[in-house]
Scaffold this motif. Structure first.
Motif, PDB file in Angstrom:
ATOM      1  N   UNK A   1      -9.956   3.422 -30.250  1.00 50.46           N
ATOM      2  CA  UNK A   1      -9.606   3.985 -28.937  1.00 50.46           C
ATOM      3  C   UNK A   1     -10.386   5.259 -28.660  1.00 50.46           C
ATOM      4  N   UNK A   2     -10.725   5.999 -29.700  1.00 46.12           N
ATOM      5  CA  UNK A   2     -11.492   7.219 -29.522  1.00 46.12           C
ATOM      6  C   UNK A   2     -12.893   6.976 -28.988  1.00 46.12           C
ATOM      7  N   UNK A   3     -13.379   5.759 -29.109  1.00 47.12           N
ATOM      8  CA  UNK A   3     -14.715   5.396 -28.611  1.00 47.12           C
ATOM      9  C   UNK A   3     -14.687   4.793 -27.216  1.00 47.12           C
ATOM     10  N   UNK A   4     -13.479   4.540 -26.682  1.00 49.46           N
ATOM     11  CA  UNK A   4     -13.369   3.911 -25.371  1.00 49.46           C
ATOM     12  C   UNK A   4     -12.560   4.830 -24.470  1.00 49.46           C
ATOM     13  N   UNK A   5     -13.213   5.567 -23.592  1.00 48.77           N
ATOM     14  CA  UNK A   5     -12.503   6.507 -22.711  1.00 48.77           C
ATOM     15  C   UNK A   5     -11.434   5.813 -21.870  1.00 48.77           C
ATOM     16  N   UNK A   6     -10.272   6.435 -21.791  1.00 47.02           N
ATOM     17  CA  UNK A   6      -9.206   5.918 -20.950  1.00 47.02           C
ATOM     18  C   UNK A   6      -8.353   4.846 -21.589  1.00 47.02           C
TER      19      UNK A   6
ATOM     20  N   UNK B   1     -16.380  -3.211 -23.211  1.00 49.56           N
ATOM     21  CA  UNK B   1     -15.259  -2.733 -24.021  1.00 49.56           C
ATOM     22  C   UNK B   1     -14.910  -3.748 -25.096  1.00 49.56           C
ATOM     23  N   UNK B   2     -14.883  -5.013 -24.733  1.00 52.09           N
ATOM     24  CA  UNK B   2     -14.556  -6.064 -25.688  1.00 52.09           C
ATOM     25  C   UNK B   2     -15.577  -6.110 -26.824  1.00 52.09           C
ATOM     26  N   UNK B   3     -16.852  -6.020 -26.483  1.00 53.80           N
ATOM     27  CA  UNK B   3     -17.901  -6.038 -27.500  1.00 53.80           C
ATOM     28  C   UNK B   3     -17.761  -4.838 -28.439  1.00 53.80           C
ATOM     29  N   UNK B   4     -17.456  -3.676 -27.875  1.00 60.46           N
ATOM     30  CA  UNK B   4     -17.287  -2.481 -28.687  1.00 60.46           C
ATOM     31  C   UNK B   4     -16.065  -2.608 -29.598  1.00 60.46           C
ATOM     32  N   UNK B   5     -14.981  -3.155 -29.084  1.00 54.21           N
ATOM     33  CA  UNK B   5     -13.780  -3.355 -29.900  1.00 54.21           C
ATOM     34  C   UNK B   5     -14.093  -4.273 -31.076  1.00 54.21           C
TER      35      UNK B   5
ATOM     36  N   UNK C   1      -2.599   1.802 -28.559  1.00 54.53           N
ATOM     37  CA  UNK C   1      -1.617   0.747 -28.303  1.00 54.53           C
ATOM     38  C   UNK C   1      -2.182  -0.338 -27.396  1.00 54.53           C
ATOM     39  N   UNK C   2      -2.915   0.068 -26.360  1.00 55.06           N
ATOM     40  CA  UNK C   2      -3.531  -0.911 -25.454  1.00 55.06           C
ATOM     41  C   UNK C   2      -4.514  -1.796 -26.212  1.00 55.06           C
ATOM     42  N   UNK C   3      -5.317  -1.177 -27.037  1.00 51.58           N
ATOM     43  CA  UNK C   3      -6.336  -1.929 -27.771  1.00 51.58           C
ATOM     44  C   UNK C   3      -5.692  -2.871 -28.777  1.00 51.58           C
ATOM     45  N   UNK C   4      -4.676  -2.405 -29.462  1.00 51.13           N
ATOM     46  CA  UNK C   4      -3.983  -3.263 -30.419  1.00 51.13           C
ATOM     47  C   UNK C   4      -3.334  -4.452 -29.722  1.00 51.13           C
ATOM     48  N   UNK C   5      -2.665  -4.215 -28.586  1.00 51.02           N
ATOM     49  CA  UNK C   5      -2.051  -5.306 -27.830  1.00 51.02           C
ATOM     50  C   UNK C   5      -3.107  -6.300 -27.368  1.00 51.02           C
TER      51      UNK C   5
ATOM     52  N   UNK D   1      -6.710  -6.046 -19.360  1.00 52.03           N
ATOM     53  CA  UNK D   1      -7.992  -6.408 -18.789  1.00 52.03           C
ATOM     54  C   UNK D   1      -9.048  -5.434 -19.292  1.00 52.03           C
ATOM     55  N   UNK D   2      -9.959  -5.938 -20.084  1.00 47.42           N
ATOM     56  CA  UNK D   2     -11.026  -5.119 -20.651  1.00 47.42           C
ATOM     57  C   UNK D   2     -12.367  -5.672 -20.179  1.00 47.42           C
ATOM     58  N   UNK D   3     -13.322  -4.783 -19.986  1.00 44.89           N
ATOM     59  CA  UNK D   3     -14.656  -5.225 -19.581  1.00 44.89           C
ATOM     60  C   UNK D   3     -15.353  -5.885 -20.771  1.00 44.89           C
TER      61      UNK D   3
END
Length: 74
Positions: free
Chosen positions: A51-56, A32-36, A60-64, A27-29
């Protein structure tokens, strides 16, 4: 015997917690989705940089998340 029954119950609750945490990590805001998406367009599949640009968040979470949301399986 009571110990073995108790540990079995504990294992089930741990399994449930793992399932819940796996679901919630995808679950991403909207921000966060726009930044990804922007970062992916800039650096590609360099998940640790994103991931370095998204705190927390971990790489692996971002790739999944990316693979579950934007992967083309065709």
């Amino acid at each position: 015997m009571a110990d073995s029954e108790h540990s079995s119950s504990d294992e089930n609750s741990v399994d449930t917690q793992v399932v819940i945490s796996k679901e919630s990590e995808l679950e991403f805001s909207e921000d966060e989705e726009a930044l990804i998406i922007r970062m992916y367009n800039l650096v590609g599949e360099r998940w640790s940089l994103i991931a370095g640009r998204i705190p927390g968040r971990t790489a692996e979470e971002i790739e999944k998340y990316w693979n579950s949301r934007y992967s083309t399986s065709e």
